[in-house]
Design a protein around this motif. Structure first.
Motif, short mmCIF file in Angstrom:
data_model
loop_
_atom_site.label_atom_id
_atom_site.label_comp_id
_atom_site.label_asym_id
_atom_site.label_seq_id
_atom_site.Cartn_x
_atom_site.Cartn_y
_atom_site.Cartn_z
N ARG A 94 -6.79 4.53 9.14
CA ARG A 94 -6.37 3.62 10.13
C ARG A 94 -6.01 2.91 9.12
O ARG A 94 -5.18 1.37 10.29
N MET A 95 -6.60 2.09 8.45
CA MET A 95 -5.95 1.04 7.60
C MET A 95 -5.02 0.86 6.47
O MET A 95 -4.52 0.54 5.68
N GLY A 96 -3.78 2.30 6.76
CA GLY A 96 -2.57 2.38 6.69
C GLY A 96 -2.24 3.21 5.36
O GLY A 96 -1.10 3.29 5.08
N PHE A 97 -3.10 3.94 4.81
CA PHE A 97 -2.69 4.93 3.82
C PHE A 97 -1.85 6.18 4.26
O PHE A 97 -1.61 6.32 4.93
N GLU A 105 -10.85 -8.60 -3.60
CA GLU A 105 -9.40 -7.55 -3.36
C GLU A 105 -9.19 -7.21 -4.53
O GLU A 105 -8.52 -6.25 -4.67
N THR A 106 -9.67 -7.65 -5.78
CA THR A 106 -8.91 -7.07 -7.35
C THR A 106 -10.41 -5.05 -6.93
O THR A 106 -10.20 -4.48 -8.39
N ILE A 107 -11.42 -5.03 -6.61
CA ILE A 107 -11.82 -3.34 -6.44
C ILE A 107 -10.73 -3.01 -4.87
O ILE A 107 -10.58 -3.34 -3.96
N PRO A 108 -10.65 -1.60 -5.50
CA PRO A 108 -9.54 -0.74 -5.38
C PRO A 108 -9.94 -0.39 -3.17
O PRO A 108 -11.20 -0.54 -3.12
N LEU A 109 -8.76 -0.81 -2.94
CA LEU A 109 -9.97 -0.57 -0.83
C LEU A 109 -9.90 0.64 -0.69
O LEU A 109 -10.80 0.46 -0.39
N GLU A 110 -9.18 1.58 -1.42
CA GLU A 110 -10.47 3.03 -1.08
C GLU A 110 -12.40 3.35 -1.76
O GLU A 110 -12.83 3.44 -0.59
N ALA A 111 -12.21 2.52 -2.80
CA ALA A 111 -13.48 2.18 -3.30
C ALA A 111 -14.34 1.16 -1.65
O ALA A 111 -15.47 1.50 -2.17
N GLY A 144 -18.64 -9.54 3.96
CA GLY A 144 -18.63 -11.10 2.93
C GLY A 144 -19.55 -10.79 1.68
O GLY A 144 -19.63 -12.02 0.54
N LYS A 145 -20.55 -10.21 1.75
CA LYS A 145 -21.34 -10.31 -0.01
C LYS A 145 -21.73 -8.77 -0.24
O LYS A 145 -20.47 -8.78 -1.82
N GLN A 146 -22.25 -7.65 0.14
CA GLN A 146 -21.16 -6.65 -0.29
C GLN A 146 -20.55 -5.96 -0.24
O GLN A 146 -19.51 -4.94 -0.45
N PHE A 147 -19.87 -5.97 1.04
CA PHE A 147 -18.88 -5.30 2.03
C PHE A 147 -17.58 -6.39 1.91
O PHE A 147 -17.73 -7.07 2.34
N ASP A 148 -16.26 -5.35 1.89
CA ASP A 148 -14.96 -5.93 2.39
C ASP A 148 -15.30 -6.58 3.99
O ASP A 148 -14.98 -6.00 4.69
N PRO A 149 -15.30 -8.13 4.16
CA PRO A 149 -15.21 -7.88 6.00
C PRO A 149 -14.46 -7.23 6.58
O PRO A 149 -14.72 -7.21 7.78
N GLU A 150 -13.15 -7.58 6.47
CA GLU A 150 -12.04 -6.57 6.90
C GLU A 150 -12.56 -4.80 7.70
O GLU A 150 -12.05 -4.51 8.37
N VAL A 151 -12.85 -4.94 5.95
CA VAL A 151 -13.17 -3.09 6.21
C VAL A 151 -14.00 -3.18 7.02
O VAL A 151 -14.11 -1.98 7.78
N VAL A 152 -15.37 -3.80 7.25
CA VAL A 152 -16.24 -4.06 8.13
C VAL A 152 -16.04 -3.94 9.42
O VAL A 152 -16.53 -2.69 10.49
N ARG A 153 -14.46 -4.60 9.56
CA ARG A 153 -14.51 -4.69 11.02
C ARG A 153 -13.61 -3.21 11.28
O ARG A 153 -14.03 -2.90 12.55
N VAL A 154 -12.39 -2.57 10.53
CA VAL A 154 -12.19 -0.92 11.23
C VAL A 154 -13.64 -0.68 10.57
O VAL A 154 -13.57 0.86 12.18
N PHE A 155 -14.35 -0.15 10.04
CA PHE A 155 -15.65 0.63 10.30
C PHE A 155 -16.09 0.71 11.29
O PHE A 155 -16.73 1.80 12.14
#
Length: 392
Positions: free
Chosen positions: A243-246, A330-336, A372-383
């Motif tokens: 869903r995130m375009g990979f 975003e220095t953390i790879p998106l898949e991680a 915004g703390k432990q998790f990427d907010p955008e990935v949380v939204r998609v999740f």
């Protein structure tokens, strides 16, 4: 035209004119050759129209007016053939277009000049061997000879009949048959080799996948994870990543990385890995070595190098408080970043030896609270969207 910001290029024009709607590479190749033939006919027809128009302007006659009308009308079937070819009806179009070009050339030309057009007739005859089938050149050489003979008989020019030109057409038909036949056999051998390589590659990929799944199950047994944890998190990670375009190729690496996310725990002593109480500071430092151990284990394996991001970085946190490198944002790879959410969610919603499973709605609230703390907010939204779709 080129799709690069509407800029015209001859290559873009050629791609547009030779585009064939088919998934079969053999038909596409023949369709592109047929499009080239139609284009050459178009060019010859344009030349004929201009030449006839110039003569008509300089010497207006009824005869040349008819010639010009005939030439202009030929554009209609040529356009129809081009559109049919684009739709993937290559063999039907080839038979119609080549037959039409020969018959039109024979019966719309003066019989006494047909022998001078034999060079032009060589084009459709030769093309037929490469587009339809190798032996087609004999059929179309025969069609040309028959048309030439009938036209000569009707017009009374039998005394000018050029048998040598007809024999030359059949010689050309033989040469194009031999060449096209050899080419077709070579292409079939090459396709057989390609198919064999694809099959071997599929078998190797299946063997890789089976091996990785075996490793994953072994890790679950040793780590005493909930049965099926790796399979569940891998499947959900793949859905979100898609869903995130990979790309599909990258999804393969994500699948492998998710299966092997905790392979570094092979290097953690059992007394730490299975300890029921809280870990000491020293034990925690040892436990946090497992991403580096995973890197050391997997990096020498070439086909697993693109899959390292999840085993190496899935304990990093959006706010930089994770480990082993303290990466943030975003220095953390998106898949991680994707996997980190899925892993925590699965852990919360399934029983563990030290606690009962959390209700799904509570786990989702926790995930939202950590955006915004432990998790990427955008990935949380998609999740959350993916979980909502799955449950509905």
């Amino acid at each position: 035209m080129s799709r690069n910001k509407g800029k015209f290029t001859w290559q873009g024009l050629l791609q547009l004119l030779t585009h064939i709607e088919t998934d079969d590479p053999s038909i596409r190749r023949k369709g592109e050759l047929l499009a080239l033939f139609i284009g050459l006919c178009w060019g010859l027809l344009n030349y004929s129209v201009v030449n006839t128009a110039v003569v008509l302007i300089l010497h207006p006659t009824y005869e040349y007016t008819i010639y010009l009308i005939e030439d202009l009308l030929v554009f209609i079937p040529l356009h129809i053939f081009w559109k049919m070819n684009q739709k993937g009806k290559v063999f039907l179009t080839a038979n119609l277009a080549i037959s039409f070009s020969i018959l039109a050339g024979v019966f719309l030309s003066d019989a006494k000049y047909i022998e001078y057009l034999m060079v032009i007739f060589a084009l459709p005859i030769g093309m037929s061997s490469f587009i339809i089938r190798p032996s087609s050149s004999f059929w179309y050489a025969g069609l040309t000879a028959t048309g030439y003979t009938i036209s000569s008989l009707i017009s009374g020019y039998t005394w000018e009949y050029n048998l040598t030109a007809v024999m030359a057409l059949f010689a050309l038909a033989f040469m194009t048959w031999a060449t096209a036949n050899q080419l077709e056999r070579t292409l079939k051998r090459n396709q057989t080799l390609v198919d064999t390589l694809k099959k071997s590659n599929s078998e190797i990929q299946a063997a890789y996948a089976t091996t990785l799944e075996g490793w994953s199950r072994a890790l679950e047994v040793r780590d005493r994870e909930t049965q099926g944890h790796s399979k569940r998190v891998t499947e959900l990670t793949i859905r979100i990543a898609r869903r995130m375009g990979f790309s599909e190729d990258m999804l393969v690496h994500i699948y492998r990385g998710a299966l092997l996310h905790d392979i570094g725990k092979l290097g953690i002593p059992d007394d730490i890995l299975h300890k029921k109480g809280p870990l000491t500071e020293q034990e925690m430092r040892i436990m946090r070595l497992h991403p580096q151990i995973a890197l050391d284990l997997l990096s020498p394996i070439d086909y697993l190098k693109p899959a390292l991001n999840i085993p190496r970085y899935h304990h990093e946190k959006w706010d930089g408080t994770g480990y082993p490198h303290g990466l943030s944002g975003e220095t953390i790879p998106l898949e991680a970043r994707i996997y980190a959410i899925v892993d925590v969610f699965d852990a919360l919603t399934h029983d563990r030896p030290y606690r009962a499973a959390m209700p799904t709605h509570e786990a989702l609230e926790y995930i939202k609270s950590e955006a915004g703390k432990q998790f990427d907010p955008e990935v949380v939204r998609v999740f959350l969207s993916e979980i909502n779709n799955r449950e509905n």
